[in-house]
Design a protein around this motif. Structure first.
Motif, PDB file in Angstrom:
ATOM      1  N   LEU A 104       0.828  -1.211   0.000  1.00  0.00           N
ATOM      2  CA  LEU A 104       0.000   0.000   0.000  1.00  0.00           C
ATOM      3  C   LEU A 104       0.866   1.267   0.000  1.00  0.00           C
ATOM      4  CD1 LEU A 104      -3.228   0.674   0.430  1.00  0.00           C
ATOM      5  CD2 LEU A 104      -2.333   1.632   2.553  1.00  0.00           C
ATOM      6  N   GLU A 105       1.855   1.285   0.892  1.00  0.00           N
ATOM      7  CA  GLU A 105       2.723   2.471   0.999  1.00  0.00           C
ATOM      8  C   GLU A 105       3.486   2.733  -0.301  1.00  0.00           C
ATOM      9  OE1 GLU A 105       3.531   2.092   5.834  1.00  0.00           O
ATOM     10  OE2 GLU A 105       4.895   1.144   4.403  1.00  0.00           O
ATOM     11  N   ASN A 106       3.876   1.653  -0.985  1.00  0.00           N
ATOM     12  CA  ASN A 106       4.578   1.824  -2.253  1.00  0.00           C
ATOM     13  C   ASN A 106       3.717   2.532  -3.294  1.00  0.00           C
ATOM     14  OD1 ASN A 106       7.424   0.588  -2.973  1.00  0.00           O
ATOM     15  ND2 ASN A 106       6.578  -0.678  -1.313  1.00  0.00           N
ATOM     16  N   ILE A 107       2.399   2.447  -3.146  1.00  0.00           N
ATOM     17  CA  ILE A 107       1.490   3.097  -4.095  1.00  0.00           C
ATOM     18  C   ILE A 107       1.091   4.486  -3.593  1.00  0.00           C
ATOM     19  CG2 ILE A 107      -0.672   2.799  -5.381  1.00  0.00           C
ATOM     20  CD1 ILE A 107      -0.369  -0.239  -4.680  1.00  0.00           C
ATOM     21  N   VAL A 108       1.141   4.655  -2.264  1.00  0.00           N
ATOM     22  CA  VAL A 108       0.812   5.951  -1.660  1.00  0.00           C
ATOM     23  C   VAL A 108       1.937   6.973  -1.902  1.00  0.00           C
ATOM     24  CG1 VAL A 108       0.577   7.140   0.575  1.00  0.00           C
ATOM     25  CG2 VAL A 108      -0.790   5.085   0.096  1.00  0.00           C
ATOM     26  N   LEU A 109       3.188   6.535  -1.732  1.00  0.00           N
ATOM     27  CA  LEU A 109       4.317   7.474  -1.760  1.00  0.00           C
ATOM     28  C   LEU A 109       4.423   8.334  -3.028  1.00  0.00           C
ATOM     29  CD1 LEU A 109       6.966   5.308   0.134  1.00  0.00           C
ATOM     30  CD2 LEU A 109       5.916   7.450   0.923  1.00  0.00           C
ATOM     31  N   PRO A 110       4.324   7.724  -4.231  1.00  0.00           N
ATOM     32  CA  PRO A 110       4.424   8.582  -5.423  1.00  0.00           C
ATOM     33  C   PRO A 110       3.299   9.609  -5.508  1.00  0.00           C
ATOM     34  CG  PRO A 110       4.045   6.269  -6.039  1.00  0.00           C
ATOM     35  CD  PRO A 110       4.243   6.298  -4.572  1.00  0.00           C
ATOM     36  N   GLN A 111       2.156   9.309  -4.892  1.00  0.00           N
ATOM     37  CA  GLN A 111       1.055  10.275  -4.905  1.00  0.00           C
ATOM     38  C   GLN A 111       1.362  11.449  -3.985  1.00  0.00           C
ATOM     39  OE1 GLN A 111      -3.047   8.455  -5.077  1.00  0.00           O
ATOM     40  NE2 GLN A 111      -1.902   6.662  -4.372  1.00  0.00           N
ATOM     41  N   LEU A 112       1.973  11.155  -2.822  1.00  0.00           N
ATOM     42  CA  LEU A 112       2.347  12.236  -1.902  1.00  0.00           C
ATOM     43  C   LEU A 112       3.367  13.152  -2.583  1.00  0.00           C
ATOM     44  CD1 LEU A 112       2.666  10.318   1.516  1.00  0.00           C
ATOM     45  CD2 LEU A 112       0.649  11.443   0.504  1.00  0.00           C
ATOM     46  N   ALA A 113       4.313  12.529  -3.332  1.00  0.00           N
ATOM     47  CA  ALA A 113       5.327  13.312  -4.051  1.00  0.00           C
ATOM     48  C   ALA A 113       4.682  14.186  -5.119  1.00  0.00           C
ATOM     49  CB  ALA A 113       6.362  12.386  -4.684  1.00  0.00           C
ATOM     50  N   ASN A 114       3.477  13.804  -5.529  1.00  0.00           N
ATOM     51  CA  ASN A 114       2.769  14.550  -6.572  1.00  0.00           C
ATOM     52  C   ASN A 114       1.746  15.523  -5.971  1.00  0.00           C
ATOM     53  OD1 ASN A 114       2.435  15.001  -9.398  1.00  0.00           O
ATOM     54  ND2 ASN A 114       0.539  13.805  -9.370  1.00  0.00           N
ATOM     55  N   ALA A 158       2.650   2.338 -10.875  1.00  0.00           N
ATOM     56  CA  ALA A 158       2.805   3.057 -12.141  1.00  0.00           C
ATOM     57  C   ALA A 158       1.556   3.885 -12.457  1.00  0.00           C
ATOM     58  CB  ALA A 158       3.085   2.082 -13.271  1.00  0.00           C
ATOM     59  N   LEU A 159       0.381   3.386 -12.005  1.00  0.00           N
ATOM     60  CA  LEU A 159      -0.876   4.081 -12.313  1.00  0.00           C
ATOM     61  C   LEU A 159      -1.315   5.019 -11.194  1.00  0.00           C
ATOM     62  CD1 LEU A 159      -2.997   1.357 -14.129  1.00  0.00           C
ATOM     63  CD2 LEU A 159      -1.286   2.923 -15.004  1.00  0.00           C
ATOM     64  N   ALA A 160      -0.514   5.097 -10.135  1.00  0.00           N
ATOM     65  CA  ALA A 160      -0.930   5.818  -8.924  1.00  0.00           C
ATOM     66  C   ALA A 160      -1.338   7.259  -9.207  1.00  0.00           C
ATOM     67  CB  ALA A 160       0.187   5.778  -7.876  1.00  0.00           C
ATOM     68  N   ASN A 161      -0.592   7.935 -10.064  1.00  0.00           N
ATOM     69  CA  ASN A 161      -0.885   9.342 -10.313  1.00  0.00           C
ATOM     70  C   ASN A 161      -1.741   9.570 -11.563  1.00  0.00           C
ATOM     71  OD1 ASN A 161       0.364  10.483  -8.026  1.00  0.00           O
ATOM     72  ND2 ASN A 161       2.376  10.237  -8.974  1.00  0.00           N
ATOM     73  N   GLY A 162      -2.407   8.502 -12.018  1.00  0.00           N
ATOM     74  CA  GLY A 162      -3.294   8.643 -13.178  1.00  0.00           C
ATOM     75  C   GLY A 162      -2.578   9.169 -14.402  1.00  0.00           C
ATOM     76  N   PRO A 163      -1.501   8.492 -14.827  1.00  0.00           N
ATOM     77  CA  PRO A 163      -0.725   8.995 -15.959  1.00  0.00           C
ATOM     78  C   PRO A 163      -1.515   8.928 -17.259  1.00  0.00           C
ATOM     79  CG  PRO A 163      -0.072   6.747 -15.485  1.00  0.00           C
ATOM     80  CD  PRO A 163      -1.023   7.160 -14.386  1.00  0.00           C
ATOM     81  N   ALA A 164      -1.051   9.701 -18.261  1.00  0.00           N
ATOM     82  CA  ALA A 164      -1.633   9.636 -19.596  1.00  0.00           C
ATOM     83  C   ALA A 164      -0.932   8.566 -20.417  1.00  0.00           C
ATOM     84  CB  ALA A 164      -1.491  10.991 -20.282  1.00  0.00           C
ATOM     85  N   LEU A 165       0.292   8.269 -20.012  1.00  0.00           N
ATOM     86  CA  LEU A 165       1.138   7.379 -20.806  1.00  0.00           C
ATOM     87  C   LEU A 165       1.819   6.363 -19.898  1.00  0.00           C
ATOM     88  CD1 LEU A 165       2.619   6.795 -23.546  1.00  0.00           C
ATOM     89  CD2 LEU A 165       4.353   8.450 -22.787  1.00  0.00           C
ATOM     90  N   LEU A 166       1.724   5.104 -20.307  1.00  0.00           N
ATOM     91  CA  LEU A 166       2.395   4.040 -19.566  1.00  0.00           C
ATOM     92  C   LEU A 166       3.541   3.496 -20.413  1.00  0.00           C
ATOM     93  CD1 LEU A 166       2.294   2.097 -17.081  1.00  0.00           C
ATOM     94  CD2 LEU A 166       1.020   0.549 -18.567  1.00  0.00           C
ATOM     95  N   LEU A 167       4.722   3.399 -19.812  1.00  0.00           N
ATOM     96  CA  LEU A 167       5.881   2.829 -20.498  1.00  0.00           C
ATOM     97  C   LEU A 167       6.312   1.603 -19.722  1.00  0.00           C
ATOM     98  CD1 LEU A 167       7.801   6.181 -21.040  1.00  0.00           C
ATOM     99  CD2 LEU A 167       6.461   4.917 -22.736  1.00  0.00           C
ATOM    100  N   ALA A 168       6.436   0.471 -20.431  1.00  0.00           N
ATOM    101  CA  ALA A 168       6.779  -0.758 -19.733  1.00  0.00           C
ATOM    102  C   ALA A 168       7.904  -1.469 -20.471  1.00  0.00           C
ATOM    103  CB  ALA A 168       5.557  -1.662 -19.627  1.00  0.00           C
ATOM    104  N   ASP A 169       8.892  -1.934 -19.713  1.00  0.00           N
ATOM    105  CA  ASP A 169      10.068  -2.597 -20.273  1.00  0.00           C
ATOM    106  C   ASP A 169      10.042  -4.058 -19.822  1.00  0.00           C
ATOM    107  OD1 ASP A 169      12.473  -3.103 -21.465  1.00  0.00           O
ATOM    108  OD2 ASP A 169      13.595  -1.534 -20.413  1.00  0.00           O
ATOM    109  N   GLU A 170       9.597  -4.953 -20.680  1.00  0.00           N
ATOM    110  CA  GLU A 170       9.484  -6.375 -20.345  1.00  0.00           C
ATOM    111  C   GLU A 170       8.735  -6.582 -19.027  1.00  0.00           C
ATOM    112  OE1 GLU A 170      10.470  -8.845 -22.211  1.00  0.00           O
ATOM    113  OE2 GLU A 170      11.845  -7.917 -23.632  1.00  0.00           O
ATOM    114  N   PRO A 171       7.489  -6.098 -18.938  1.00  0.00           N
ATOM    115  CA  PRO A 171       6.796  -6.048 -17.645  1.00  0.00           C
ATOM    116  C   PRO A 171       6.544  -7.403 -16.992  1.00  0.00           C
ATOM    117  CG  PRO A 171       5.269  -5.575 -19.433  1.00  0.00           C
ATOM    118  CD  PRO A 171       6.646  -5.564 -20.025  1.00  0.00           C
ATOM    119  N   THR A 172       6.554  -8.473 -17.782  1.00  0.00           N
ATOM    120  CA  THR A 172       6.349  -9.790 -17.168  1.00  0.00           C
ATOM    121  C   THR A 172       7.530 -10.714 -17.476  1.00  0.00           C
ATOM    122  OG1 THR A 172       5.068 -10.640 -19.060  1.00  0.00           O
ATOM    123  CG2 THR A 172       3.837  -9.562 -17.304  1.00  0.00           C
ATOM    124  N   GLY A 173       8.643 -10.130 -17.909  1.00  0.00           N
ATOM    125  CA  GLY A 173       9.790 -10.910 -18.354  1.00  0.00           C
ATOM    126  C   GLY A 173      10.482 -11.704 -17.261  1.00  0.00           C
TER     127      GLY A 173
END
Ligand code: ADP
Ligand code: ADP
Length: 226
Positions: A104-114, A158-173
């Motif tokens: 949970l905190e890992n998803i909260v933190l980027p939002q606080l930074a924003n 990655a979606l925490a701040n409601g981005p317009a663009l998602l960039l993923a590098d081998e997301p399930t590799g």
């Protein structure tokens, strides 16, 4: 306008030095709003370099980068960072979650930074964890989660701040084939529900073919294959 437009992107590492290498030689990519594009290339072709440039983590040697119609090529570091935080979500092959914080905190933190309040951030983090089926594990740290769960939490971050663009590098590799398929389904569902635009690098041809379009990176340029 396009969610992402890369125009004539060139990248040279170590210019004028013994290790000089020209990785990108005029790559062009445009991703329309809501479009999910697979980026396929052999290892070493420059996928990560291209994603870093698209994500404003690195600058090209030449060429233009536009995010949601805004030319960001000449922005200063502070503005680039603000734009990256608010508009762009990243997913890597390895989750890169902070080990000392809970899911949970890992998803909260980027939002606080924003600039989001603690309570709004928690509510959104809980909603995202619920969407990827990891809500019961919200209070666990990354090391207590399975590989698939870790990557699902990384999607939420990655979606925490409601981005317009998602960039993923081998997301399930990094996952075994079965887990990879299930986790990838979750990612595609999340992306389509959100109406997000995405550029997703993958070696997996079957996964690539499930996206709207496949582009190939070949000899430093983008070749559209479908
Ligand atoms: P991919 O993600 O397709 O495997 P990368 O973008 O990681 O490719 O790397 C493309 C090429 O650029 C490789 O030859 C790599 O060694 C080189 N490269 C990547 N980053 C750097 C760097 N910071 N300095 C020098 N060379 C680099
Ligand atoms: P996988 O099948 O993906 O390899 P694991 O065998 O690592 O998964 O874990 C199976 C389940 O046990 C997962 O739901 C995971 O969250 C949970 N789990 C694993 N290690 C711990 C731990 N140290 N504390 C709490 N739960 C754990």
């Amino acid at each position: 306008s396009d969610a992402l437009m890369l125009e004539g992107i060139e990248k040279v590492y170590n210019r004028g030095e013994p290790g000089e290498i020209e990785v990108l030689k005029g790559a062009d990519v445009a991703i329309r709003a809501g479009e999910v594009v697979a980026l396929v290339a052999p290892s070493g072709a420059g996928k990560s370099t291209l994603l870093h440039i698209a994500g404003l983590l690195d600058t090209p040697s030449a060429g233009r980068v536009m995010i949601s119609g805004e030319d960001v090529s000449d922005l200063g570091d502070r503005r680039r960072t603000a734009l990256r935080r608010s508009k762009i979500g990243f997913i890597y092959q390895f989750h890169h979650l902070l080990p000392e914080f809970t899911a949970l905190e890992n998803i909260v933190l980027p939002q606080l930074a924003n600039g989001v309040t603690q309570s709004e951030a928690r509510t959104r983090a809980e909603m995202l964890l619920d969407r990827v089926g990891v809500a019961p594990r919200a209070a666990h740290r990354p090391a207590e989660l399975s590989g698939g769960e870790q990557q699902r939490v990384a999607f939420c971050r990655a979606l925490a701040n409601g981005p317009a663009l998602l960039l993923a590098d081998e997301p399930t590799g990094n996952l075994d084939p079965d887990t990879s398929d299930r986790v990838f389904d979750t990612l595609m569902q999340l992306v389509s529900e959100t109406g997000l635009s995405a550029l997703i690098a993958t070696h997996n041809v079957a996964l690539a073919e499930r996206m709207d379009r496949v582009v190939k990176l070949d000899a430093g340029r983008i070749v559209t294959s479908k």
